[in-house]
Design a protein around this motif. Structure first.
Motif, PDB file in Angstrom:
ATOM      1  N   TYR A  55       0.733  -4.201   1.568  1.00 41.03           N
ATOM      2  CA  TYR A  55       0.760  -3.657   0.210  1.00 41.03           C
ATOM      3  C   TYR A  55       1.690  -2.449   0.136  1.00 41.03           C
ATOM      4  N   ARG A  56       2.319  -2.291  -1.033  1.00 38.99           N
ATOM      5  CA  ARG A  56       3.218  -1.144  -1.243  1.00 38.99           C
ATOM      6  C   ARG A  56       2.757  -0.330  -2.452  1.00 38.99           C
TER       7      ARG A  56
ATOM      8  N   LEU B 130       1.602  -3.154  -5.051  1.00 38.22           N
ATOM      9  CA  LEU B 130       0.204  -3.091  -5.473  1.00 38.22           C
ATOM     10  C   LEU B 130      -0.050  -2.061  -6.561  1.00 38.22           C
TER      11      LEU B 130
ATOM     12  N   ARG C 134      -6.806  -2.104  -4.668  1.00 35.37           N
ATOM     13  CA  ARG C 134      -6.833  -2.790  -3.371  1.00 35.37           C
ATOM     14  C   ARG C 134      -7.846  -3.929  -3.383  1.00 35.37           C
TER      15      ARG C 134
ATOM     16  N   ASN D 139       3.909   2.774   3.843  1.00 37.70           N
ATOM     17  CA  ASN D 139       3.933   1.886   2.675  1.00 37.70           C
ATOM     18  C   ASN D 139       3.887   2.625   1.340  1.00 37.70           C
TER      19      ASN D 139
ATOM     20  N   ALA E  74      -6.920  -6.785  -5.879  1.00 41.97           N
ATOM     21  CA  ALA E  74      -5.817  -7.612  -5.378  1.00 41.97           C
ATOM     22  C   ALA E  74      -6.274  -8.512  -4.232  1.00 41.97           C
ATOM     23  N   SER E  75      -7.236  -8.054  -3.448  1.00 44.94           N
ATOM     24  CA  SER E  75      -7.650  -8.851  -2.283  1.00 44.94           C
ATOM     25  C   SER E  75      -8.918  -9.663  -2.584  1.00 44.94           C
TER      26      SER E  75
ATOM     27  N   PHE F   2      -3.752   2.090   3.831  1.00 44.28           N
ATOM     28  CA  PHE F   2      -2.517   1.330   3.601  1.00 44.28           C
ATOM     29  C   PHE F   2      -1.432   1.610   4.635  1.00 44.28           C
TER      30      PHE F   2
ATOM     31  N   TYR G  69       6.914  -7.898   1.077  1.00 44.29           N
ATOM     32  CA  TYR G  69       5.807  -6.977   0.796  1.00 44.29           C
ATOM     33  C   TYR G  69       5.097  -7.371  -0.492  1.00 44.29           C
ATOM     34  N   LYS G  70       3.918  -6.781  -0.703  1.00 44.31           N
ATOM     35  CA  LYS G  70       3.181  -7.022  -1.955  1.00 44.31           C
ATOM     36  C   LYS G  70       3.044  -5.697  -2.722  1.00 44.31           C
TER      37      LYS G  70
END
Ligand code: PLP
Length: 467
Positions: A171-172, A228, A152, A196, A155-156, A192, A225-226
């Motif tokens: 996020y998925r 993850l 998480r 998701n 990615a961010s 999340f 969606y993203k």
């Protein structure tokens, strides 16, 4: 308690422990008590005056022991084993006497450095690549949580830690329908949103279908969606199914998705090179978790969490208040940054005691025996007219049921549920169940270090007798 009293009670308690381990098979494996029965014997308020240790211990024997389910019995075939060993118990005893807190190197250099070395020993024993580094955690649930948080934050660009989820992509997270429930809990608490978590269908062997994973990712991407995080199981809890890690890893790399392997239980089998077909593709993962406290004879708790990129993990977790800053911060591992809590037990000690006392050869022999005897029992079940296997046997877990061919599915479920209860009520063995494709399934797993083939032979006789 004076030192003299401590010495006296400790000696007699060790005698008690040795007797217990020698005689554990004499107890009913599953505690034969009703809800509330134990609590009713413990006074509602505690005493104002000190009590003699003898009196406390007598109550332990009389009031607590009847409510103990004997995980230490070789006839415990339920859930997964939480098997310990005598050297590991001794390690745990010393650990508690030292009372070491290993949150930073300085608070006990030996705790950190033995842990560094044990993580290397275990990595090599499991045949993992030297790209992996890690630390000891309490449980696999925590290891998987670490992986989710690191993914998480990476990615961010470490912004969710700072600002929260507002304005971030949706996020998925992907895991098979058979993945352990810790992923469900972790997805919820990591923020999340449970909706998701995408559950990917499994094949007839209960392993993730990688083409379904790819489809789910493509459709999520198309919907904005993203993707993850993907969890691949090397040995699911229900049936020890092995997800195709190589295919999953290839998909993860193609889409730049964090790939985490949950090898909590079956990881132990990787000490045998012939079992490493299961870990094919593991080198493509970003993180993995494995519990020596299940099938590698170290007392609960001892879970190993390995990562390729420890910097992201520590960056996600690191908070250094003034009172925790030390001169050696740049030279050593400060394991408080490798998990959620600050304080940490000296778990490496019991792992070290166990590994040296057994030796790798012995450990491999024990694991091989367990797997071989499971194959023997599988062939007995297959040869029997009234029982059937319901899942492949990848290590030492058997999933099966009674089926004489005369009942419908509903009757079979009711029959097997009743059978399980009557088997456990004998107190001779303890097995548990799961549901596979709607079928009530008996689960039997033998993973105690002192398990003999006899134990399985007797268990099989008992199961047939109880039908
Ligand atoms: C047992 C198990 C877990 C959870 O283990 P804890 O250490 O109790 O958190 C996770 N995944 C799998 C596959 C398991 O078998």
């Amino acid at each position: 308690m004076t030192s003299e009293e401590f010495r006296k009670h400790a000696h007699s308690m060790v005698d008690w422990m040795a007797d217990y381990l020698d005689n554990v098979e004499k107890y009913p494996v599953m505690a034969q008590v009703k809800p509330g029965e134990i609590k009713a014997q413990i006074p509602k308020s505690f005493s104002e005056k000190p009590e003699a240790f003898e009196a406390i211990f007598k109550d332990f024997e009389n009031k607590i022991m009847p409510g103990i389910t004997h995980w230490e019995s070789p006839n415990f075939f339920a859930y997964f084993p939480a098997s310990k060993s005598k050297p590991s118990i001794l390690g745990e005893m010393l650990m508690s006497a030292l009372g070491t807190q290993g949150m930073v190197w300085l608070t006990s250099p030996a705790a950190t450095e033995l842990e560094d070395r044990m993580m290397e020993w275990m990595r090599d024993l499991l045949g993992l690549s030297t790209d992996w580094t890690g630390s000891i955690q309490d449980t696999a649930s925590t290891g998987t949580f670490n992986a989710l948080i690191t993914a998480r934050e990476k990615a961010s660009d470490f912004q969710i830690n700072e600002k929260g989820f507002a304005g971030m992509p949706r996020y998925r997270i992907y895991a098979s329908e058979q993945a352990h429930s810790s992923i469900d809990k972790n997805v919820k608490i990591a923020g999340f949103g449970y909706e998701n978590l995408v559950k990917i269908p499994v094949d007839k062997n209960f392993a993730m279908i990688s083409s379904e994973l790819e489809k789910a990712i493509e459709s999520d991407l198309a919907a904005g969606y993203k993707p993850l995080f993907i969890l691949g199981a090397m040995g699911t809890t229900g049936t020890t199914a092995v997800d195709p890690l190589d295919e999953i890893g290839t998909i993860a790399q193609k889409h730049k998705i964090w790939f985490h392997v949950d090898a909590a239980y079956s990881g132990a089998a990787l000490i045998c090179p012939e079992m490493r077909w299961m870990s094919k593709g593991m080198e493509l993962a970003d993180s993995m978790v494995f519990n020596p406290h299940k099938w590698l004879f170290v007392n609960f708790d001892c879970s190993l969490y390995y990562v390729k990129d420890p910097k992201s993990l520590t960056q996600a977790y690191s908070i250094t208040p003034e009172y925790l800053k030390t001169d050696t911060d740049h030279e050593v591992n400060n394991y408080r940054d490798w998990h959620i809590q600050l304080g940490r037990r000296f778990r490496a000690l019991k792992l070290w005691f166990m590994l040296r006392s057994f030796g790798a050869e012995n450990l491999r022999t024990i694991i091989r025996n367990h797997c071989e005897w499971a194959q023997w029992l599988k062939s007995e079940i297959e040869a029997s007219e009234d029982f059937e296997m319901l899942a492949p046997v990848s290590v030492n877990l058997l999933c099966f049921r009674y089926n004489d061919g005369k009942m419908n599915e509903q009757e079979l479920n009711a029959f097997n549920e009743k059978l399980l209860k009557s088997i456990n009520a004998t107190g001779k063995i303890f097995i548990t169940h799961t549901k596979l494709d709607g079928k009530y399934t008996l689960r039997l797993v033998g993973g105690h270090p002192e398990l003999k083939k006899d134990h399985l032979e007797r268990a099989w006789e008992l199961i047939k007798e109880m039908t």
